[in-house]
Design an enzyme around this catalytic site. Structure first.
Site, PDB file in Angstrom:
ATOM      1  N   ASP A 299       0.829  -1.201   0.000  1.00  8.59           N
ATOM      2  CA  ASP A 299       0.000   0.000   0.000  1.00  8.59           C
ATOM      3  C   ASP A 299       0.868   1.256   0.000  1.00  8.59           C
ATOM      4  O   ASP A 299       0.351   2.375  -0.028  1.00  8.59           O
ATOM      5  CB  ASP A 299      -1.014   0.006   1.147  1.00  8.59           C
ATOM      6  CG  ASP A 299      -0.411  -0.245   2.509  1.00  8.59           C
ATOM      7  OD1 ASP A 299       0.823  -0.115   2.648  1.00  8.59           O
ATOM      8  OD2 ASP A 299      -1.170  -0.557   3.452  1.00  8.59           O
ATOM      9  N   SER A 300       2.197   1.062  -0.040  1.00  4.54           N
ATOM     10  CA  SER A 300       3.113   2.178  -0.308  1.00  4.54           C
ATOM     11  C   SER A 300       2.883   2.753  -1.700  1.00  4.54           C
ATOM     12  O   SER A 300       3.410   3.819  -2.033  1.00  4.54           O
ATOM     13  CB  SER A 300       4.570   1.727  -0.162  1.00  4.54           C
ATOM     14  OG  SER A 300       4.829   0.562  -0.925  1.00  4.54           O
TER      15      SER A 300
ATOM     16  N   GLU B 154       9.471  -4.357  10.642  1.00  5.73           N
ATOM     17  CA  GLU B 154       9.807  -3.019  10.162  1.00  5.73           C
ATOM     18  C   GLU B 154      10.262  -2.097  11.287  1.00  5.73           C
ATOM     19  O   GLU B 154       9.640  -2.026  12.349  1.00  5.73           O
ATOM     20  CB  GLU B 154       8.596  -2.384   9.458  1.00  5.73           C
ATOM     21  CG  GLU B 154       8.903  -0.997   8.888  1.00  5.73           C
ATOM     22  CD  GLU B 154       7.832  -0.458   7.973  1.00  5.73           C
ATOM     23  OE1 GLU B 154       7.973   0.697   7.522  1.00  5.73           O
ATOM     24  OE2 GLU B 154       6.860  -1.182   7.689  1.00  5.73           O
TER      25      GLU B 154
ATOM     26  N   GLU C  67      -1.157  -5.970   8.583  1.00  5.74           N
ATOM     27  CA  GLU C  67      -0.472  -5.373   9.715  1.00  5.74           C
ATOM     28  C   GLU C  67      -1.254  -5.669  10.991  1.00  5.74           C
ATOM     29  O   GLU C  67      -2.484  -5.703  10.971  1.00  5.74           O
ATOM     30  CB  GLU C  67      -0.366  -3.855   9.541  1.00  5.74           C
ATOM     31  CG  GLU C  67       0.454  -3.418   8.341  1.00  5.74           C
ATOM     32  CD  GLU C  67       0.521  -1.905   8.226  1.00  5.74           C
ATOM     33  OE1 GLU C  67       0.202  -1.206   9.216  1.00  5.74           O
ATOM     34  OE2 GLU C  67       0.878  -1.410   7.151  1.00  5.74           O
TER      35      GLU C  67
END
Length: 268
Positions: free
Chosen positions: A50-51, A187, A120
């Protein structure tokens, strides 16, 4: 360049590479043209992240990205590859309601060409991971800094700096693996924590700003290739593609304005 098999990579191949001490390579990708280049270069994993919101769609963050955005991009990446394992992000708002919503979302992404979906979240999402796994869908978990929770985490900062935070992230990763996750993205955590999570888990870890002792490394491809002026401190620039493209566009404009192009060679 290291030799690599041209065959399509599956989960078992990722596990075999890690067992043989081979580091996994992963880059984000959003379109067929880029996918062909990354795939031909031997990148193991392409993440339809989704970056895409920040890098390609002009959004200020990832939270504006829709399922349709990821679905369309996943389909394009699939058509541009013959080898890479494809992971598609589940955008914010498409899985948080519970397993039923997550399964509906994941099915659309798998039909678009994803080999796995990524979500996530921590231990609270273990039932969702379990439900997806039982439905026959590969799930990649994402712990540490989570862009969807940016506001709650206090912005994009390193997670797990103290013992309490560190243990919570480890617990998240272990719970998600037990629920069936085939891999875990870690991350923006200290390198020692990235190494510890990798040591504890039996599934591969993909680090993005998590040190060098994870099973593999993931970067956003425009960061890796030097397409933007700013990039995260953990993202090394392996090229200056943005400058090269700018130079090419300037040369094209100059040639057209001066009527040097098209010339006889490029005319019928």
């Amino acid at each position: 360049m290291t030799e690599f098999s041209p065959a399509r990579i599956r989960v078992q191949h990722l596990n075999e590479m890690v067992a043989n001490g081979e580091a996994l390579t992963a880059l984000t990708c959003y379109d067929a043209l880029t996918a062909r280049i990354l795939d031909a270069a031997g990148i193991d994993i392409l993440v339809v992240g989704d970056s895409i919101g920040n890098t390609a769609l002009g959004f200020s963050s990832t939270i504006q990205v829709t399922l349709e955005d990821i679905e369309r991009a996943t389909s394009a990446v699939m058509r541009g590859t013959t080898r890479a394992f494809i992971i598609a992000d589940m955008p914010m708002g498409t899985y948080e309601e519970g397993p039923a919503q997550a399964i509906r979302t994941a099915i659309r992404l798998v039909r678009a060409g994803a080999d796995a979906v990524k979500l996530e979240g921590g231990e609270a999402f273990a039932p969702t991971v379990e439900a997806l796994t039982q439905a026959g869908i590969n799930v990649v978990a994402h712990v540490g800094y989570r862009p969807h929770a940016d506001a709650a985490l206090g912005g994009p900062r390193v997670q797990g700096r103290d013992e309490e935070e560190s243990e919570a992230i480890i617990d998240d990763a272990v719970s998600l693996e037990k629920a069936g996750a085939i891999a875990v993205v870690v991350e923006m955590v200290p390198g020692k924590l990235g190494a510890k999570i990798t040591e504890i888990l039996s599934v591969p870890t993909l680090g993005i700003g998590a040190g060098y002792r994870t099973s593999g490394q993931l970067l956003v491809w425009p960061d890796m290739a030097g397409m933007t002026e700013w990039q995260p401190s953990y993202a090394k620039r392996f090229g200056e593609v943005g400058a090269a493209l700018s130079n090419a566009v300037t040369a094209f404009r100059t040639a057209v304005k001066s009527r040097e192009f098209p010339d006889k060679e490029h005319s019928f």
